[in-house]
Design a protein around this motif. Structure first.
Motif, PDB file in Angstrom:
ATOM      1  N   PHE A  50     -29.407  28.813 -51.149  1.00  5.76           N
ATOM      2  CA  PHE A  50     -29.635  27.366 -51.109  1.00  5.76           C
ATOM      3  C   PHE A  50     -28.418  26.706 -50.465  1.00  5.76           C
ATOM      4  CE2 PHE A  50     -33.267  27.937 -53.592  1.00  5.76           C
ATOM      5  CZ  PHE A  50     -33.891  26.726 -53.882  1.00  5.76           C
ATOM      6  N   LYS A  51     -28.655  25.873 -49.462  1.00  2.00           N
ATOM      7  CA  LYS A  51     -27.577  25.144 -48.788  1.00  2.00           C
ATOM      8  C   LYS A  51     -27.779  23.649 -48.975  1.00  2.00           C
ATOM      9  CE  LYS A  51     -24.344  23.822 -45.951  1.00  2.00           C
ATOM     10  NZ  LYS A  51     -22.982  23.678 -46.516  1.00  2.00           N
ATOM     11  N   SER A  52     -26.749  22.966 -49.477  1.00  9.03           N
ATOM     12  CA  SER A  52     -26.817  21.530 -49.714  1.00  9.03           C
ATOM     13  C   SER A  52     -26.183  20.745 -48.572  1.00  9.03           C
ATOM     14  CB  SER A  52     -26.095  21.176 -51.020  1.00  9.03           C
ATOM     15  OG  SER A  52     -26.005  19.775 -51.187  1.00  9.03           O
ATOM     16  N   ASP A  53     -26.795  19.612 -48.246  1.00  8.12           N
ATOM     17  CA  ASP A  53     -26.198  18.681 -47.288  1.00  8.12           C
ATOM     18  C   ASP A  53     -25.576  17.492 -48.007  1.00  8.12           C
ATOM     19  OD1 ASP A  53     -25.568  18.110 -44.596  1.00  8.12           O
ATOM     20  OD2 ASP A  53     -27.199  16.650 -44.457  1.00  8.12           O
ATOM     21  N   PHE A  54     -25.382  17.633 -49.323  1.00 10.30           N
ATOM     22  CA  PHE A  54     -24.749  16.609 -50.149  1.00 10.30           C
ATOM     23  C   PHE A  54     -23.401  17.124 -50.665  1.00 10.30           C
ATOM     24  CE2 PHE A  54     -29.352  15.651 -50.939  1.00 10.30           C
ATOM     25  CZ  PHE A  54     -29.370  14.426 -50.305  1.00 10.30           C
ATOM     26  N   PRO A  55     -22.538  16.226 -51.118  1.00 10.62           N
ATOM     27  CA  PRO A  55     -21.247  16.663 -51.663  1.00 10.62           C
ATOM     28  C   PRO A  55     -21.348  17.094 -53.122  1.00 10.62           C
ATOM     29  CG  PRO A  55     -21.336  14.278 -51.612  1.00 10.62           C
ATOM     30  CD  PRO A  55     -22.610  14.754 -50.965  1.00 10.62           C
ATOM     31  N   ASP A  56     -22.399  17.844 -53.492  1.00  8.23           N
ATOM     32  CA  ASP A  56     -22.526  18.307 -54.865  1.00  8.23           C
ATOM     33  C   ASP A  56     -21.875  19.682 -55.021  1.00  8.23           C
ATOM     34  OD1 ASP A  56     -24.431  19.364 -53.203  1.00  8.23           O
ATOM     35  OD2 ASP A  56     -26.115  19.140 -54.577  1.00  8.23           O
ATOM     36  N   ASP A  57     -21.436  19.972 -56.240  1.00 11.97           N
ATOM     37  CA  ASP A  57     -20.803  21.256 -56.508  1.00 11.97           C
ATOM     38  C   ASP A  57     -21.763  22.140 -57.297  1.00 11.97           C
ATOM     39  OD1 ASP A  57     -20.763  20.225 -59.083  1.00 11.97           O
ATOM     40  OD2 ASP A  57     -18.625  19.755 -59.044  1.00 11.97           O
ATOM     41  N   GLN A  58     -21.286  23.295 -57.725  1.00 10.20           N
ATOM     42  CA  GLN A  58     -22.138  24.249 -58.443  1.00 10.20           C
ATOM     43  C   GLN A  58     -22.685  23.650 -59.735  1.00 10.20           C
ATOM     44  OE1 GLN A  58     -22.705  27.848 -57.446  1.00 10.20           O
ATOM     45  NE2 GLN A  58     -24.423  27.310 -58.782  1.00 10.20           N
ATOM     46  N   ASP A  59     -21.847  22.909 -60.466  1.00 15.44           N
ATOM     47  CA  ASP A  59     -22.289  22.325 -61.738  1.00 15.44           C
ATOM     48  C   ASP A  59     -23.414  21.318 -61.516  1.00 15.44           C
ATOM     49  OD1 ASP A  59     -20.488  23.836 -63.153  1.00 15.44           O
ATOM     50  OD2 ASP A  59     -18.947  22.265 -63.219  1.00 15.44           O
ATOM     51  N   VAL A  60     -23.258  20.477 -60.507  1.00 13.03           N
ATOM     52  CA  VAL A  60     -24.295  19.490 -60.221  1.00 13.03           C
ATOM     53  C   VAL A  60     -25.579  20.188 -59.786  1.00 13.03           C
ATOM     54  CG1 VAL A  60     -24.974  17.607 -58.677  1.00 13.03           C
ATOM     55  CG2 VAL A  60     -22.658  17.670 -59.639  1.00 13.03           C
ATOM     56  N   PHE A  61     -25.441  21.188 -58.927  1.00 10.08           N
ATOM     57  CA  PHE A  61     -26.614  21.933 -58.474  1.00 10.08           C
ATOM     58  C   PHE A  61     -27.342  22.560 -59.665  1.00 10.08           C
ATOM     59  CE2 PHE A  61     -28.495  26.048 -57.376  1.00 10.08           C
ATOM     60  CZ  PHE A  61     -29.451  25.641 -56.454  1.00 10.08           C
ATOM     61  N   ASN A  62     -26.604  23.161 -60.574  1.00  7.86           N
ATOM     62  CA  ASN A  62     -27.233  23.787 -61.732  1.00  7.86           C
ATOM     63  C   ASN A  62     -27.957  22.774 -62.607  1.00  7.86           C
ATOM     64  OD1 ASN A  62     -26.417  26.366 -61.028  1.00  7.86           O
ATOM     65  ND2 ASN A  62     -24.578  26.322 -62.293  1.00  7.86           N
ATOM     66  N   ARG A  63     -27.331  21.600 -62.782  1.00  7.44           N
ATOM     67  CA  ARG A  63     -27.934  20.580 -63.643  1.00  7.44           C
ATOM     68  C   ARG A  63     -29.247  20.063 -63.068  1.00  7.44           C
ATOM     69  NH1 ARG A  63     -26.325  14.972 -64.391  1.00  7.44           N
ATOM     70  NH2 ARG A  63     -24.554  15.384 -63.025  1.00  7.44           N
ATOM     71  N   TYR A  64     -29.301  19.932 -61.753  1.00  3.87           N
ATOM     72  CA  TYR A  64     -30.503  19.396 -61.122  1.00  3.87           C
ATOM     73  C   TYR A  64     -31.536  20.484 -60.810  1.00  3.87           C
ATOM     74  CZ  TYR A  64     -28.599  14.700 -60.487  1.00  3.87           C
ATOM     75  OH  TYR A  64     -28.105  13.426 -60.712  1.00  3.87           O
ATOM     76  N   TYR A  65     -31.084  21.633 -60.345  1.00  5.38           N
ATOM     77  CA  TYR A  65     -32.015  22.635 -59.827  1.00  5.38           C
ATOM     78  C   TYR A  65     -31.778  24.046 -60.377  1.00  5.38           C
ATOM     79  CZ  TYR A  65     -31.936  18.805 -56.479  1.00  5.38           C
ATOM     80  OH  TYR A  65     -31.941  17.562 -55.911  1.00  5.38           O
ATOM     81  N   GLY A  66     -30.540  24.516 -60.324  1.00  4.81           N
ATOM     82  CA  GLY A  66     -30.254  25.910 -60.626  1.00  4.81           C
ATOM     83  C   GLY A  66     -30.720  26.365 -61.996  1.00  4.81           C
ATOM     84  N   ASP A  67     -30.423  25.600 -63.047  1.00  6.18           N
ATOM     85  CA  ASP A  67     -30.808  26.001 -64.398  1.00  6.18           C
ATOM     86  C   ASP A  67     -32.325  26.061 -64.551  1.00  6.18           C
ATOM     87  OD1 ASP A  67     -28.155  26.164 -65.053  1.00  6.18           O
ATOM     88  OD2 ASP A  67     -28.070  24.224 -66.083  1.00  6.18           O
ATOM     89  N   ARG A  68     -33.001  25.125 -63.903  1.00 10.49           N
ATOM     90  CA  ARG A  68     -34.468  25.121 -63.965  1.00 10.49           C
ATOM     91  C   ARG A  68     -35.051  26.365 -63.280  1.00 10.49           C
ATOM     92  NH1 ARG A  68     -33.116  19.703 -63.758  1.00 10.49           N
ATOM     93  NH2 ARG A  68     -34.348  18.314 -65.084  1.00 10.49           N
ATOM     94  N   ILE A  69     -34.497  26.702 -62.119  1.00 10.63           N
ATOM     95  CA  ILE A  69     -34.983  27.867 -61.379  1.00 10.63           C
ATOM     96  C   ILE A  69     -34.738  29.142 -62.183  1.00 10.63           C
ATOM     97  CG2 ILE A  69     -34.730  29.239 -59.281  1.00 10.63           C
ATOM     98  CD1 ILE A  69     -33.852  26.639 -57.861  1.00 10.63           C
ATOM     99  N   LYS A  70     -33.558  29.249 -62.766  1.00 10.07           N
ATOM    100  CA  LYS A  70     -33.202  30.449 -63.533  1.00 10.07           C
ATOM    101  C   LYS A  70     -34.131  30.632 -64.729  1.00 10.07           C
ATOM    102  CE  LYS A  70     -29.246  32.650 -65.808  1.00 10.07           C
ATOM    103  NZ  LYS A  70     -27.799  32.504 -66.171  1.00 10.07           N
ATOM    104  N   ALA A  71     -34.463  29.525 -65.410  1.00 12.41           N
ATOM    105  CA  ALA A  71     -35.334  29.608 -66.584  1.00 12.41           C
ATOM    106  C   ALA A  71     -36.772  29.959 -66.202  1.00 12.41           C
ATOM    107  CB  ALA A  71     -35.301  28.290 -67.347  1.00 12.41           C
ATOM    108  N   LYS A  72     -37.234  29.417 -65.092  1.00 14.61           N
ATOM    109  CA  LYS A  72     -38.621  29.626 -64.671  1.00 14.61           C
ATOM    110  C   LYS A  72     -38.805  30.937 -63.931  1.00 14.61           C
ATOM    111  CE  LYS A  72     -42.902  28.181 -63.946  1.00 14.61           C
ATOM    112  NZ  LYS A  72     -43.875  27.963 -65.042  1.00 14.61           N
ATOM    113  N   PHE A  73     -37.809  31.343 -63.142  1.00 15.53           N
ATOM    114  CA  PHE A  73     -37.918  32.547 -62.306  1.00 15.53           C
ATOM    115  C   PHE A  73     -36.722  33.468 -62.574  1.00 15.53           C
ATOM    116  CE2 PHE A  73     -39.619  28.873 -59.933  1.00 15.53           C
ATOM    117  CZ  PHE A  73     -40.956  29.257 -59.823  1.00 15.53           C
TER     118      PHE A  73
END
Length: 444
Positions: A50-73
């Motif tokens: 996953f490549k972001s075009d925003f100034p978000d870091d790993q923690d922000v990515f996990n809060r919005y997307y990463g944790d959800r993906i990990k739980a579902k898949f």
């Protein structure tokens, strides 16, 4: 033998009937036998970049997307690449790293996807899995399709965290005995209120209005594009003149002009935080930076008389699958999960994201309910109106200059008007010349 032939013919006709009955629809009909089952995709271990075009870091990515993906898949491993120096998209490609999924706003789609030849038409997967893109707000789909002359679906719209609203300082209105701003105000009514709230009291100047003019111009409610759809030049000066005249008059109120020594959009945007500005038009995410002691609320963005009940153009981010990805089907499954009804409802309640869905009544009823800063606030102001139309599609063969340079040309022209006192016609003429240079630069 004849019986088998007749049965086969009847079967062929029966299989053809659904396709014929669907001819009037924009979306080609897909028979059950032709439709792939997305639920069966990606059950084996797979890694996605996953490549972001925003100034978000790993923690922000996990809060919005990463944790959800990990739980579902649990079988999907996500490698997240932030937007940091040395990890720009061209840096990655030069190093042989090719993302599977990228996300960002459409004003960055050229550098991210089109110029790098990574753009992929996701309508192929839409048809393969009979995915219903009509579930999204039409302006959001129009916006991404209009980024290219062929109308290809390069991405799917994520929730919108940046609708524009009118913030107001309740303490200042209480202090001066003036009623609070209301939903449904026009820009003319707001101008009268801004004049009333701009005053000097106790040796201190209080401004009636400020704004984030960059996003007001870019995502303007009148649907004015930067570029002419049928030629390589700036869009109609007269339309931009109306947009400039509307906003510039606020900065021409005595004592309400912005800092003349600093042309930063961020500086002007932050003025509301200090407590001496009565009202500001800005994006919803601005509330996250308000200091705890600021007594504020919001109303709907003011509207033009000829465009009632119309907010800004869409400012959503999009998820893109790259042409080079070897895991397009898994990526599509992950993205469609992140854009599902239940996940978007969760975004709305816990992260204050406006659903990108056409039918989102359930989600907006719980909008912001678990966001502490929005407790007791008039959150309906952020989604009450319909989105303005998307910018029009441009003709095939036209130059696509750097959108940041185009936006800067417009913003600089506006600052020349409100800071330097340049007349609007002259400023817009200069903007047209700067846009022409950006077009020539890209052509070369």
């Amino acid at each position: 033998m004849l019986s088998r032939t007749i049965n086969a013919s009847l079967l062929s006709i029966l299989l053809l009937l659904p396709a014929l009955s669907g001819c009037s629809s924009d979306k080609p009909a897909v028979t059950k036998e032709e439709t792939a089952d997305l639920s069966k995709v990606g059950n084996e271990p797979v890694a996605l970049i996953f490549k972001s075009d925003f100034p978000d870091d790993q923690d922000v990515f996990n809060r919005y997307y990463g944790d959800r993906i990990k739980a579902k898949f649990p079988n999907v491993t996500i490698n997240f690449l932030p937007r940091i120096q040395g990890q720009g998209i061209q840096d990655l490609l030069n190093a042989g790293t090719y993302p599977d999924v990228m996300y960002g706003k459409l004003n960055g789609i050229d550098a991210l996807l089109i110029d790098t030849d990574l753009a992929y038409d996701m309508s192929e997967l839409d048809k393969k899995y009979n995915y219903d893109i009509d579930r999204f707000k039409p302006q959001l789909i129009d916006a991404v399709k209009n980024t290219n002359p062929e109308g290809k679906l390069f991405g799917l719209p994520m929730p919108d965290f940046d609708p524009q609203v009118l913030y107001y300082n309740k303490a200042l209105f209480d202090r001066f005995g003036v009623p609070y701003p209301k939903d449904g105000m026009t820009w003319d009514e707001l101008f009268d209120l801004a004049k009333r709230m701009t005053r000097s009291d106790g040796g201190k100047v209080y401004r009636g209005f400020s704004s984030q003019q960059g996003v007001i111009m870019r995502d303007n409610q009148l649907g004015i594009p930067y570029l002419y759809p049928h030629g390589d030049k700036m869009f109609n000066d007269e339309d931009w003149k109306k947009q400039f005249e509307n906003l510039a008059r606020f900065y021409q109120i005595a004592n309400n002009n912005r800092d003349t020594k600093n042309r930063s959009a961020g500086i002007e945007s932050d003025t509301f935080n200090k407590g001496d500005v009565a009202m500001q038009v800005n994006q919803l995410t601005k509330f996250r930076n308000f200091p705890d002691g600021l007594d504020w609320d919001m109303a709907t963005i003011p509207t033009f008389k000829e465009k009632p009940n119309t907010m800004n153009q869409a400012s959503s981010a999009y998820c893109f699958i790259t042409k080079t990805s070897k895991n397009k089907d898994v990526a599509f499954k992950v993205i469609t999960y992140l854009l599902s009804d239940e996940v978007q409802a969760d975004y709305a309640a816990n992260l204050a994201g406006i659903p990108s869905l056409k039918a989102s009544d359930k989600a907006v009823k719980t909008f912001g309910q678990n966001v502490p800063q929005l407790k007791g606030k008039h959150v309906e102001a952020s989604y009450k109106y319909d989105l303005a139309p998307a910018p029009p599609q441009r003709d095939k063969g036209l130059i696509r200059p750097d959108p940041n340079k185009i936006g800067n040309a417009i913003n600089n022209a506006f600052l020349k008007v409100v800071i330097d006192g340049v007349d609007i016609n002259t400023a817009l003429r200069q903007a047209g010349e700067d846009i022409g240079k950006a077009i020539d630069e890209k052509r070369k």
